[in-house]
Motif scaffolding. Structure first.
Motif, PDB file in Angstrom:
ATOM      1  N   TYR A   1      -3.545  11.717 -14.872  1.00 29.74           N
ATOM      2  CA  TYR A   1      -3.232  11.053 -15.140  1.00 29.74           C
ATOM      3  C   TYR A   1      -2.727  10.542 -13.354  1.00 29.74           C
ATOM      4  CZ  TYR A   1      -2.637  11.859 -19.606  1.00 29.74           C
ATOM      5  OH  TYR A   1      -3.369  12.161 -20.643  1.00 29.74           O
ATOM      6  N   TRP A   2      -3.562   8.848 -13.314  1.00 28.22           N
ATOM      7  CA  TRP A   2      -3.727   8.658 -11.757  1.00 28.22           C
ATOM      8  C   TRP A   2      -3.771   7.125 -11.510  1.00 28.22           C
ATOM      9  CZ3 TRP A   2      -1.571  10.986  -7.123  1.00 28.22           C
ATOM     10  CH2 TRP A   2      -1.836  12.497  -7.326  1.00 28.22           C
ATOM     11  N   GLY A   3      -2.665   6.428 -10.801  1.00 29.14           N
ATOM     12  CA  GLY A   3      -2.976   5.190 -10.592  1.00 29.14           C
ATOM     13  C   GLY A   3      -4.649   4.829  -9.821  1.00 29.14           C
ATOM     14  N   GLN A   4      -4.291   3.318  -9.391  1.00 27.60           N
ATOM     15  CA  GLN A   4      -6.241   3.291  -8.237  1.00 27.60           C
ATOM     16  C   GLN A   4      -5.316   3.164  -7.190  1.00 27.60           C
ATOM     17  OE1 GLN A   4      -4.115   1.276  -9.931  1.00 27.60           O
ATOM     18  NE2 GLN A   4      -3.276  -0.581  -8.631  1.00 27.60           N
ATOM     19  N   GLY A   5      -3.609   3.606  -6.438  1.00 24.66           N
ATOM     20  CA  GLY A   5      -3.672   2.800  -5.240  1.00 24.66           C
ATOM     21  C   GLY A   5      -3.184   1.913  -4.472  1.00 24.66           C
ATOM     22  N   THR A   6      -1.633   2.089  -4.388  1.00 23.54           N
ATOM     23  CA  THR A   6      -2.128   0.403  -3.319  1.00 23.54           C
ATOM     24  C   THR A   6      -1.472   1.101  -2.061  1.00 23.54           C
ATOM     25  OG1 THR A   6      -0.507  -2.014  -2.595  1.00 23.54           O
ATOM     26  CG2 THR A   6       0.955   0.881  -4.007  1.00 23.54           C
ATOM     27  N   GLN A   7      -2.114   0.030  -1.042  1.00 27.44           N
ATOM     28  CA  GLN A   7      -2.369   0.446   0.056  1.00 27.44           C
ATOM     29  C   GLN A   7      -1.035  -0.693   1.221  1.00 27.44           C
ATOM     30  OE1 GLN A   7      -4.456   1.819   2.923  1.00 27.44           O
ATOM     31  NE2 GLN A   7      -2.840   1.915   4.284  1.00 27.44           N
ATOM     32  N   VAL A   8      -0.050   0.977   2.035  1.00 28.31           N
ATOM     33  CA  VAL A   8       0.969   0.470   2.656  1.00 28.31           C
ATOM     34  C   VAL A   8       0.158   0.406   4.229  1.00 28.31           C
ATOM     35  CG1 VAL A   8       3.797   0.742   3.442  1.00 28.31           C
ATOM     36  CG2 VAL A   8       2.520   1.031   0.455  1.00 28.31           C
ATOM     37  N   THR A   9       0.043  -0.097   5.432  1.00 29.60           N
ATOM     38  CA  THR A   9       0.653  -0.849   6.312  1.00 29.60           C
ATOM     39  C   THR A   9       1.490  -0.836   7.271  1.00 29.60           C
ATOM     40  OG1 THR A   9      -2.257  -0.823   6.081  1.00 29.60           O
ATOM     41  CG2 THR A   9      -1.245  -0.891   8.167  1.00 29.60           C
ATOM     42  N   VAL A  10       1.857   0.172   7.857  1.00 32.11           N
ATOM     43  CA  VAL A  10       3.091  -0.516   8.901  1.00 32.11           C
ATOM     44  C   VAL A  10       2.629  -0.247  10.232  1.00 32.11           C
ATOM     45  CG1 VAL A  10       5.126   0.139   9.853  1.00 32.11           C
ATOM     46  CG2 VAL A  10       4.704   1.160   7.571  1.00 32.11           C
ATOM     47  N   SER A  11       2.840  -1.517  10.750  1.00 28.74           N
ATOM     48  CA  SER A  11       2.797  -1.751  11.988  1.00 28.74           C
ATOM     49  C   SER A  11       3.445  -1.507  13.243  1.00 28.74           C
ATOM     50  CB  SER A  11       2.013  -3.480  12.410  1.00 28.74           C
ATOM     51  OG  SER A  11       2.472  -3.379  12.034  1.00 28.74           O
TER      52      SER A  11
ATOM     53  N   GLY B   1       2.666  -3.990  -4.877  1.00 33.55           N
ATOM     54  CA  GLY B   1       3.751  -4.145  -3.871  1.00 33.55           C
ATOM     55  C   GLY B   1       3.495  -3.297  -2.959  1.00 33.55           C
ATOM     56  N   GLY B   2       1.801  -2.976  -1.966  1.00 33.40           N
ATOM     57  CA  GLY B   2       1.535  -2.697  -1.103  1.00 33.40           C
ATOM     58  C   GLY B   2       1.424  -3.442  -0.006  1.00 33.40           C
ATOM     59  N   GLY B   3       1.512  -3.512   0.821  1.00 32.25           N
ATOM     60  CA  GLY B   3       0.454  -4.608   2.261  1.00 32.25           C
ATOM     61  C   GLY B   3       1.443  -3.833   3.914  1.00 32.25           C
ATOM     62  N   LEU B   4       0.968  -5.191   4.015  1.00 33.37           N
ATOM     63  CA  LEU B   4       0.731  -4.779   5.796  1.00 33.37           C
ATOM     64  C   LEU B   4       1.736  -5.232   6.424  1.00 33.37           C
ATOM     65  CD1 LEU B   4      -0.380  -4.357   8.664  1.00 33.37           C
ATOM     66  CD2 LEU B   4      -0.326  -6.920   9.018  1.00 33.37           C
ATOM     67  N   VAL B   5       3.145  -4.304   6.552  1.00 32.94           N
ATOM     68  CA  VAL B   5       4.671  -4.519   7.208  1.00 32.94           C
ATOM     69  C   VAL B   5       4.719  -3.822   8.507  1.00 32.94           C
ATOM     70  CG1 VAL B   5       5.551  -4.700   4.608  1.00 32.94           C
ATOM     71  CG2 VAL B   5       5.321  -2.535   6.279  1.00 32.94           C
ATOM     72  N   GLN B   6       5.740  -4.416   9.142  1.00 34.53           N
ATOM     73  CA  GLN B   6       6.814  -4.208  10.413  1.00 34.53           C
ATOM     74  C   GLN B   6       7.259  -2.116  10.767  1.00 34.53           C
ATOM     75  OE1 GLN B   6       7.988  -7.176  12.794  1.00 34.53           O
ATOM     76  NE2 GLN B   6       5.600  -7.827  13.033  1.00 34.53           N
ATOM     77  N   ALA B   7       7.343  -1.926  11.435  1.00 33.88           N
ATOM     78  CA  ALA B   7       8.389  -0.686  11.625  1.00 33.88           C
ATOM     79  C   ALA B   7       9.825  -0.793  11.656  1.00 33.88           C
ATOM     80  CB  ALA B   7       7.734  -0.126  12.944  1.00 33.88           C
ATOM     81  N   GLY B   8      10.647  -0.425  10.699  1.00 32.56           N
ATOM     82  CA  GLY B   8      11.618  -0.733  10.363  1.00 32.56           C
ATOM     83  C   GLY B   8      11.860  -1.581   9.320  1.00 32.56           C
TER      84      GLY B   8
END
Length: 122
Positions: free
Chosen positions: A111-121, A8-15
């Protein structure tokens, strides 16, 4: 053994808002608490929220409790982190983790998942 897979991670905008998912599997994971952490470059891993799978009690870090909500869907064996009013400083790799306890330190989680990147521009 508990397996966790974030998505579910991804690139989103502020707000903007974003919902992360953590698919959970494994024997007796219902005995576990599932937590969300994040780690930004050059920073320590930060606790965000935890939910006890059996019972559904939750606890949040003060820094995100007004904007983030954790929930679970027992039928789908999935935990969610709903994030609203995202800020550039929320940019990080987001992890879910499992432990039989209910702590806020990453060292407590086995136990951990591999992680998902969230980037907020901005």
């Amino acid at each position: 053994q508990v397996q966790l897979v974030e998505s579910g991670g991804g690139l989103v905008q502020a707000g903007d808002s974003l919902r992360l998912s953590c698919a959970v599997s494994g024997r007796t994971f219902s005995d576990y608490a599932i937590a969300w952490f994040r780690q930004a470059p050059g920073k320590e891993r930060e606790f965000l929220a935890v939910i006890r799978w059996g019972g559904g009690s939750t606890y949040y870090a003060d820094s995100v409790k007004a904007r983030f909500t954790v929930s679970r869907d027992n039928a789908k064996n999935t935990m969610y982190l709903q994030m609203t009013s995202l800020k550039p400083e929320d940019t990080a790799v987001y992890y879910c983790a499992a432990d039989t306890g209910y702590g806020t330190s990453s060292y407590e989680y086995d136990y951990w998942g591999q992680g998902t990147q969230v980037t907020v521009s901005s």
